[in-house]
Enzyme design. Structure first.
Site, PDB file in Angstrom:
ATOM      1  N   CYS A 302      95.152  11.054 -77.576  1.00  0.00           N
ATOM      2  CA  CYS A 302      94.056  10.245 -76.783  1.00  0.00           C
ATOM      3  C   CYS A 302      93.198  11.047 -75.883  1.00  0.00           C
ATOM      4  CB  CYS A 302      94.752   9.252 -76.014  1.00  0.00           C
ATOM      5  SG  CYS A 302      96.605   9.055 -76.258  1.00  0.00           S
ATOM      6  N   ARG A 331     106.684  16.583 -79.825  1.00  0.00           N
ATOM      7  CA  ARG A 331     107.393  15.639 -79.010  1.00  0.00           C
ATOM      8  C   ARG A 331     108.644  16.268 -79.135  1.00  0.00           C
ATOM      9  NH1 ARG A 331     105.180   9.702 -80.619  1.00  0.00           N
ATOM     10  NH2 ARG A 331     102.869  10.184 -80.263  1.00  0.00           N
ATOM     11  N   GLN A 349      99.620  12.840 -86.999  1.00  0.00           N
ATOM     12  CA  GLN A 349      99.494  11.355 -86.883  1.00  0.00           C
ATOM     13  C   GLN A 349      97.998  11.269 -87.638  1.00  0.00           C
ATOM     14  OE1 GLN A 349      99.521  10.815 -82.456  1.00  0.00           O
ATOM     15  NE2 GLN A 349     101.153   9.379 -82.895  1.00  0.00           N
ATOM     16  N   LYS A 432     101.466  -3.312 -78.092  1.00  0.00           N
ATOM     17  CA  LYS A 432     100.789  -2.771 -79.194  1.00  0.00           C
ATOM     18  C   LYS A 432     101.492  -3.706 -80.436  1.00  0.00           C
ATOM     19  CE  LYS A 432     104.942   0.323 -79.216  1.00  0.00           C
ATOM     20  NZ  LYS A 432     105.458   1.547 -79.874  1.00  0.00           N
ATOM     21  N   HIS A 478      94.264   2.474 -79.600  1.00  0.00           N
ATOM     22  CA  HIS A 478      95.190   3.376 -80.140  1.00  0.00           C
ATOM     23  C   HIS A 478      95.447   3.008 -81.478  1.00  0.00           C
ATOM     24  CE1 HIS A 478      95.784   5.556 -76.363  1.00  0.00           C
ATOM     25  NE2 HIS A 478      95.516   4.591 -75.851  1.00  0.00           N
TER      26      HIS A 478
END
Length: 604
Positions: A302, A331, A349, A432, A478
Site C-alpha cells: 500500500c 512476512r 500478491q 474486509k 485494497h
RNA sequence: GCCCAUAUGGCUCAGGGGUAGAGCACUUCCUUGGUAAGGAAGAGGUCGUGAGUUCAAGUCUCACUAUGGGCUCCA
C-alpha cells in the site's frame, strides 16, 4: 424401541439421546446410520470411548474437552507420558477391548456444586465446569469410566465399531496461546465399515493431489533448508506456469482499467510508523539498518502505491484510480505455520489499490467481486465470501469502521451475494471481504480480499481536488484476487491434481518422433508452436518409443503428439488423448487452430 | 513460537551399535521402435548440522536446522 435407535431429534434441531429421552419420546427418532445427526452422536461417544481407553493405559490422564468437529472428533487431555503416532494403535486396541465388555452408557445428573466437589482434584474439569452456566450438569458413565458431559451419546458401546484415530497434536488449553498445551488426539468414526473405508480412501486420494508432492514430481517449485524456511524457489516448469497466470491476469487488469505500478521492496521504518504497520504488524516485519537508519522490508504494497498517487496532484476526474502491482512481500510467519506454498514467508500478491470517493466504494467493490467471480469461474473454483470486522488491534475511529463495514455489507446484499461474518477478523486498518477457497483435503484458505481503508489516506494525508475546488480525502480499497501467486498456484495444483488446463500448463505439447528420421519434422513443429507462444518439447532420446510415450504421459502434458512416416507425408500430427489412450489425426493447420482456441480459453 | 513425529544418493523408500541398499532418474554403449518401462555397463550417498555416550554411531542421547500433523495466526 428399535434395535438401532440411538437418539431423537426435536423440533429445534437438538439431539436428545436415549438416556435423556426416557421411555416415551415423541421427537423424531435417529437411527444408527451415516446420517449427519447419527454421526454426531457416534463420534461423540467414540471420543468418550477413546478417553476411557486412554485412562486405562495412562491412569494419570486428566481430560479437558472432547467435541465433535467437521471431520470427526478429538479429545484434549493432559498426561505425564509422551504420546506419539505409534501409541494410537495401542489406544485403538484398548478401545476395541472395551467394546467387548458390552458396557451400557448411562447418564445421571448432579448439581454444579456436587460436580465441583466430585472433580475437586481435577483442575481441567474445574476449568470445564467454570465455563458451564447451568445449575445442573450431567455425567456419563460406561463401566468404571465417568465423564462430565452434555451428551448426546449412543446407548451402548456396541454402536462404536468403525473408528480410526488419525493423529496426535498439541492444543492450547482453551485455544489460548499463553495457556498450557494439552495433548489432542483426533479420530473419525462412522456407522459402517464401508463408510470408514471410503473416508480413508478419500484421504489417500487427497494426499496424491497434495501440491507439495505434485510440485516435486513436476519440478514446479522447491524449498531449501540452507536458504531458509518458507522461501520458495520456482523451478523452470513452475516459473512457466506462474508466468502464464501472470499474463492472463495482467490482461484482465488492463481490461478493467487498472494501471501497473511498482514500489520499492524496502522503505524507511518511519513510513511504517506513519502507516501503523510498525505498531500493529511490527512483529511480522523484517527490519534492518542502512547508514544508521532503520528500514523495513515491505509486508504490504500500500505505502508504495500511496507515494505514487501523491507524486502528482490528483483531480476528482482521476478517480477511481486503480493501481496494481505483482507485489513481492515478506512476512515473518511463525515457523510452525509454514505449509508448502500455502503459507510462506515471501510471496507475491496480485495487489491493487483503488483510490476513490466514498460514493464510488459500492460500485468499485462490485467490480472487484465480478473480477473475483470471473477468475474463480475460469478455474472452476467454488468460493465463499466472508466479511471480516474490526479486530482488537486496530487503528481508526469506531464510527469510520462502522461505516466501512456497512458499505461492504450493502454492496453484497444489494446484489444478493451470500456472505458470512468473521467477527474481529479484519485488517488493522479496515474491514474486509475475504474470498476463501478449499484445498484438496477440505482445508479452507483465504485467497482474494477486498478491504476498505479510511485510515491510510488520513495518515499519509492523501488528497484530490474536488469539483468545488476543495481538497478532499479519497478512500482506498485494497484488493487481491488470487491473494498470492504462491498460495493460488498451490491450491490450483491440488484442484487440477497437476493436470493443468492447456492455457496454464508449463509444457503444453510434447512431440514424440517415432524414429530419428522424424526428428526434423518434430523440431520444425516445435518451433512453429513456440512462435505461437506455446511451450512445446521434442522427446527424441535414445529410448524405445513406448518408453518415450510413457515418460511424456507421466509429465501431465495436455498434448502428446506422435509423428512418424505417415504424419511427415501428410503434414499432420497424431494426437494421443492421455485419459482414454485414444488417438486421432489432425492436419498441421487443424492442430494449430485447436491449440490457439485452447490458448484463448485462458482469458478473463 | 508451542505439542507430537520425521530427516538415508536427484526422487520414492528399505536397513539398523562394528565403517551403506533397492526402484526410478542420471551417464555410456547396443537397439531405430507406431502408442504406458528393449538390453548391457557405469557413476553417484558417510546416512540434515553440531556435540555427547561407546573400544566402535546412520543406528543411542542432547541441541540446532528443515519438513510433516495440529494449536495459534494469516495471502
Amino acid at each position: 424401541m428399535s434395535e438401532n435407535l440411538i437418539g431423537y431429534l426435536d423440533d429445534q434441531g437438538n439431539i436428545i439421546d436415549t438416556q435423556s429421552a426416557g421411555e416415551s419420546c415423541s421427537a423424531t427418532p435417529i437411527e444408527y446410520d451415516n446420517s449427519e445427526k447419527a454421526l454426531e452422536i457416534i463420534r461423540h461417544s467414540t471420543a468418550h470411548l477413546m478417553a476411557q481407553a486412554i485412562k486405562e493405559l495412562y491412569p494419570d490422564a486428566q481430560f479437558f474437552v472432547g467435541p465433535v468437529v467437521d471431520e470427526g472428533f478429538y479429545y484434549d487431555f493432559r498426561v505425564s507420558e509422551k504420546i506419539g503416532e505409534e501409541d494410537l494403535k495401542k489406544i485403538e486396541k484398548k478401545m476395541k477391548e472395551l467394546i467387548k465388555k458390552k458396557y451400557k452408557i448411562e447418564k445421571y445428573e448432579i448439581s454444579k456444586e456436587e460436580a465441583l466437589e466430585k472433580f475437586a482434584d481435577d483442575d481441567l474439569k474445574q476449568a470445564v465446569l467454570s465455563r458451564i452456566p447451568d445449575e445442573r450438569v450431567s455425567i456419563y458413565k460406561q463401566g468404571e469410566f465417568e465423564d462430565l458431559c452434555r451428551g448426546p451419546h449412543v446407548p451402548a458401546l456396541r454402536f462404536l465399531n468403525n473408528f480410526k484415530l488419525t493423529r496426535v497434536a498439541g492444543a492450547y488449553l482453551g485455544g489460548d496461546e499463553n495457556a498450557e498445551m494439552l495433548t489432542r488426539i483426533y479420530g473419525v468414526a462412522f456407522a459402517t465399515k464401508e463408510a470408514l473405508k471410503e473416508y480413508m480412501t478419500m484421504l489417500e486420494e487427497a494426499k496424491k493431489r497434495d501440491h507439495r508432492k505434485i510440485g516435486t514430481e513436476m519440478e514446479l517449485f522447491m524449498f531449501n533448508e540452507e536458504s531458509g524456511a518458507g522461501l520458495p524457489f520456482w523451478m523452470p516448469q513452475g516459473a512457466k506456469l506462474r508466468y502464464k497466470l501472470e499474463q492472463i491476469l495482467h490482461k484482465a487488469h488492463l481490461i478493467r482499467g487498472y494501471e501497473p505500478v511498482r514500489g520499492p521492496e524496502i522503505l524507511k521504518a518511519d513510513m511504517w510508523r506513519t502507516s501503523g504497520h510498525y505498531a500493529c504488524y511490527g512483529e511480522n516485519m523484517y527490519l534492518t539498518e542502512i547508514d544508521g537508519q532503520e528500514y523495513g522490508i515491505k509486508p504490504m504494497n500500500c505505502i508504495g502505491h500511496i507515494q505514487i498517487f501523491k507524486q502528482t496532484q490528483k483531480s476528482y476526474r482521476d478517480l477511481p484510480l486503480r493501481y496494481y502491482e505483482y507485489g513481492v512481500v515478506h512476512r515473518h510467519e511463525k515457523s510452525g505455520v509454514l505449509h508448502g506454498l500455502l503459507r510462506v514467508r515471501e510471496f507475491t500478491q496480485d495487489d491493487a489499490h483503488i483510490f476513490c470517493t466514498p460514493e464510488q466504494i459500492a460500485p468499485e467493490v462490485l467490480d472487484v467481486v465480478e473480477f473475483v467471480d470471473s477468475v474463480m469461474k475460469l478455474f472452476g473454483f467454488e468460493y465463499r465470501m466472508e466479511i471480516a470486522t474490526k479486530p482488537e488491534k486496530a487503528i481508526g475511529e469506531d464510527a469510520v469502521w462502522e461505516m466501512a463495514t456497512q458499505g461492504l455489507k450493502d454492496a453484497l446484499e444489494g446484489n444478493n451475494l451470500p456472505y458470512t461474518i468473521d467477527e474481529g477478523g479484519g485488517a488493522f486498518y479496515g474491514p474486509k471481504i475475504d474470498i476463501k477457497i478449499t484445498d484438496a483435503i477440505g482445508r479452507k484458505w483465504q485467497c482474494g480480499t477486498i478491504q476498505v481503508d479510511f485510515n491510510l489516506p488520513e495518515r499519509f494525508d492523501v488528497e484530490y481536488v474536488a469539483e468545488d475546488n476543495t481538497r478532499k480525502r479519497p478512500v482506498m480499497l485494497h484488493r487481491a484476487i488470487l491473494g498470492s501467486f504462491e498460495r493460488f498456484i498451490g491450491i490450483l495444483t491440488e484442484h487440477y491434481a497437476g493436470e493443468f488446463p492447456f492455457f496454464l500448463a508449463p509444457t503444453q505439447v510434447i512431440f514424440v518422433p517415432i524414429s530419428e528420421t522424424h526428428a526434423d519434422y518434430a523440431f520444425a513443429l516445435k518451433k512453429k508452436l513456440r512462435m505461437a507462444g506455446i511451450d512445446a518439447e521434442v522427446y527424441d532420446r535414445n529410448e524405445s518409443l513406448n518408453k518415450r510415450i510413457r515418460t511424456a504421459e507421466k509429465k501431465r502434458v495436455p498434448y502428446v503428439v506422435i509423428v512418424g512416416d505417415e504424419e511427415v507425408v501428410n503434414n499432420s500430427v497424431a494426437i494421443r488423448n492421455r485419459r482414454t489412450r485414444e488417438q486421432y489425426n489432425l492436419t498441421q493447420d487443424e492442430f494449430m487452430v485447436e491449440l490457439t482456441k485452447q490458448l484463448t480459453e485462458g482469458t478473463i
